[in-house]
Design a protein around this motif. Structure first.
Motif, PDB file in Angstrom:
ATOM      1  N   ALA A  90       0.875  -1.179   0.000  1.00 34.49           N
ATOM      2  CA  ALA A  90       0.000   0.000   0.000  1.00 34.49           C
ATOM      3  C   ALA A  90       0.906   1.221   0.000  1.00 34.49           C
ATOM      4  N   TYR A  91       0.416   2.303  -0.594  1.00 33.26           N
ATOM      5  CA  TYR A  91       1.218   3.519  -0.608  1.00 33.26           C
ATOM      6  C   TYR A  91       0.323   4.748  -0.632  1.00 33.26           C
ATOM      7  N   ALA A  92       0.917   5.873  -0.240  1.00 35.99           N
ATOM      8  CA  ALA A  92       0.164   7.127  -0.194  1.00 35.99           C
ATOM      9  C   ALA A  92       1.122   8.295  -0.342  1.00 35.99           C
ATOM     10  N   GLY A  93       0.578   9.414  -0.783  1.00 41.65           N
ATOM     11  CA  GLY A  93       1.343  10.647  -0.953  1.00 41.65           C
ATOM     12  C   GLY A  93       1.127  11.207  -2.336  1.00 41.65           C
ATOM     13  N   GLY A  94       2.177  11.780  -2.882  1.00 42.89           N
ATOM     14  CA  GLY A  94       2.097  12.296  -4.243  1.00 42.89           C
ATOM     15  C   GLY A  94       1.220  13.527  -4.389  1.00 42.89           C
ATOM     16  N   ALA A  95       1.102  14.311  -3.330  1.00 42.97           N
ATOM     17  CA  ALA A  95       0.278  15.519  -3.395  1.00 42.97           C
ATOM     18  C   ALA A  95       0.999  16.629  -4.163  1.00 42.97           C
ATOM     19  N   GLN A  96       0.229  17.507  -4.716  1.00 46.42           N
ATOM     20  CA  GLN A  96       0.785  18.702  -5.363  1.00 46.42           C
ATOM     21  C   GLN A  96       0.739  19.813  -4.324  1.00 46.42           C
ATOM     22  N   VAL A  97       1.866  20.052  -3.697  1.00 46.93           N
ATOM     23  CA  VAL A  97       1.918  21.031  -2.617  1.00 46.93           C
ATOM     24  C   VAL A  97       2.606  22.337  -3.035  1.00 46.93           C
ATOM     25  N   ARG A 119       4.242   2.866  -8.260  1.00 49.56           N
ATOM     26  CA  ARG A 119       3.316   1.844  -8.750  1.00 49.56           C
ATOM     27  C   ARG A 119       4.014   0.907  -9.740  1.00 49.56           C
ATOM     28  N   GLN A 120       4.698   1.490 -10.710  1.00 45.82           N
ATOM     29  CA  GLN A 120       5.373   0.684 -11.732  1.00 45.82           C
ATOM     30  C   GLN A 120       6.424  -0.235 -11.116  1.00 45.82           C
ATOM     31  N   HIS A 121       7.210   0.279 -10.189  1.00 46.61           N
ATOM     32  CA  HIS A 121       8.286  -0.523  -9.605  1.00 46.61           C
ATOM     33  C   HIS A 121       7.743  -1.602  -8.673  1.00 46.61           C
ATOM     34  N   LEU A 122       6.662  -1.324  -7.944  1.00 48.54           N
ATOM     35  CA  LEU A 122       6.041  -2.365  -7.119  1.00 48.54           C
ATOM     36  C   LEU A 122       5.539  -3.503  -7.999  1.00 48.54           C
ATOM     37  N   GLU A 123       4.851  -3.163  -9.073  1.00 45.85           N
ATOM     38  CA  GLU A 123       4.337  -4.189  -9.981  1.00 45.85           C
ATOM     39  C   GLU A 123       5.472  -4.987 -10.619  1.00 45.85           C
ATOM     40  N   SER A 124       6.524  -4.299 -11.052  1.00 48.72           N
ATOM     41  CA  SER A 124       7.672  -4.985 -11.667  1.00 48.72           C
ATOM     42  C   SER A 124       8.368  -5.926 -10.688  1.00 48.72           C
ATOM     43  N   ALA A 125       8.369  -5.554  -9.413  1.00 48.34           N
ATOM     44  CA  ALA A 125       9.028  -6.380  -8.387  1.00 48.34           C
ATOM     45  C   ALA A 125       8.156  -7.545  -7.938  1.00 48.34           C
ATOM     46  N   GLY A 126       6.911  -7.593  -8.402  1.00 49.46           N
ATOM     47  CA  GLY A 126       6.036  -8.708  -8.062  1.00 49.46           C
ATOM     48  C   GLY A 126       5.125  -8.491  -6.878  1.00 49.46           C
ATOM     49  N   PHE A 127       5.075  -7.277  -6.343  1.00 44.52           N
ATOM     50  CA  PHE A 127       4.187  -6.991  -5.215  1.00 44.52           C
ATOM     51  C   PHE A 127       2.761  -6.788  -5.708  1.00 44.52           C
ATOM     52  N   ARG A 128       1.803  -7.304  -4.960  1.00 43.66           N
ATOM     53  CA  ARG A 128       0.391  -7.047  -5.239  1.00 43.66           C
ATOM     54  C   ARG A 128      -0.005  -5.787  -4.475  1.00 43.66           C
ATOM     55  N   ILE A 129      -0.561  -4.825  -5.178  1.00 39.61           N
ATOM     56  CA  ILE A 129      -0.942  -3.547  -4.562  1.00 39.61           C
ATOM     57  C   ILE A 129      -2.370  -3.669  -4.048  1.00 39.61           C
ATOM     58  N   ALA A 130      -2.524  -3.507  -2.737  1.00 41.44           N
ATOM     59  CA  ALA A 130      -3.838  -3.604  -2.104  1.00 41.44           C
ATOM     60  C   ALA A 130      -4.573  -2.275  -2.141  1.00 41.44           C
ATOM     61  N   ALA A 131      -3.840  -1.166  -2.013  1.00 37.07           N
ATOM     62  CA  ALA A 131      -4.497   0.139  -1.957  1.00 37.07           C
ATOM     63  C   ALA A 131      -3.480   1.257  -2.133  1.00 37.07           C
ATOM     64  N   CYS A 132      -3.995   2.402  -2.561  1.00 39.10           N
ATOM     65  CA  CYS A 132      -3.170   3.606  -2.615  1.00 39.10           C
ATOM     66  C   CYS A 132      -4.055   4.823  -2.391  1.00 39.10           C
ATOM     67  N   ASP A 133      -3.445   5.882  -1.905  1.00 37.77           N
ATOM     68  CA  ASP A 133      -4.116   7.160  -1.703  1.00 37.77           C
ATOM     69  C   ASP A 133      -3.128   8.224  -2.168  1.00 37.77           C
ATOM     70  N   VAL A 134      -3.303   8.686  -3.403  1.00 39.25           N
ATOM     71  CA  VAL A 134      -2.331   9.621  -3.977  1.00 39.25           C
ATOM     72  C   VAL A 134      -3.034  10.846  -4.546  1.00 39.25           C
ATOM     73  N   GLY A 135      -2.250  11.903  -4.686  1.00 44.40           N
ATOM     74  CA  GLY A 135      -2.750  13.130  -5.289  1.00 44.40           C
ATOM     75  C   GLY A 135      -3.288  14.101  -4.266  1.00 44.40           C
TER      76      GLY A 135
END
Length: 168
Positions: A90-97, A119-135
């Motif tokens: 899971a990951y979060a952030g990426g706000a435009q501040v 996102r791209q690197h998690l997928e390439s490394a084989g991790f399953r992404i459960a959730a994200c909160d970005v922007g």
């Protein structure tokens, strides 16, 4: 066993086996990313600052860059006996501040670039992404508790919000 409390600052990667409460405070355009293997209890968190490495600093500060941070999350997880195939992320952030003239169209929106790179690197490394909160435009605090698998986001105006449970 009482969970240890760990704050993950800009550019850091921390990994543990067993109960841990992680906190990444003041996430703006940076990205907090956690990976968790509920089978072994191995977890790792990185606080990513930039979308890709560009210098020799990558080997000195692997948590600073999305490409090297995800590699380091995987390396540390596997050293502690965790499995990427059993892990969720899971990951979060990426706000435009920054100023309004900063946008995705002109390539200056660092938050969007960070989120996409993670996102791209998690997928390439084989991790399953459960959730994200970005922007968005608000800074947030990222909280991960390996004891119950909860991933929460704390916004000053809305309080804590559950993002995911990585044990389910």
């Amino acid at each position: 066993m009482k969970p240890r409390a760990e704050t993950v600052e800009l550019g850091e990667v921390k990994a543990f086996r067993g109960p841990v409460h992680y906190s990444c405070p003041n996430i703006g355009s940076s990205i907090a990313v956690c990976v968790f293997d509920p089978t072994t209890g191995v977890s790792a968190v990185a606080h990513v600052v930039l979308p890709r490495s560009f210098s020799t600093k990558a080997s000195e500060e692997p948590g600073k860059f999305a490409d090297t941070a995800v590699q380091e999350l995987r390396r540390q997880m596997e050293l502690l006996g965790g499995s990427v195939s059993d892990a969720l992320a899971a990951y979060a952030g990426g706000a435009q501040v920054l100023q309004p003239e900063v946008s995705e169209e002109n390539g200056l929106d660092l938050g969007t670039r960070n989120a996409e790179s993670v996102r791209q690197h998690l997928e390439s490394a084989g991790f399953r992404i459960a959730a994200c909160d970005v922007g968005g435009t608000s800074r947030r605090t990222f909280l991960f508790d390996s004891t119950d698998g909860s991933v929460r986001i704390r916004l000053s105006v809305h309080g804590d919000q559950q993002l995911a449970n990585l044990r389910e």
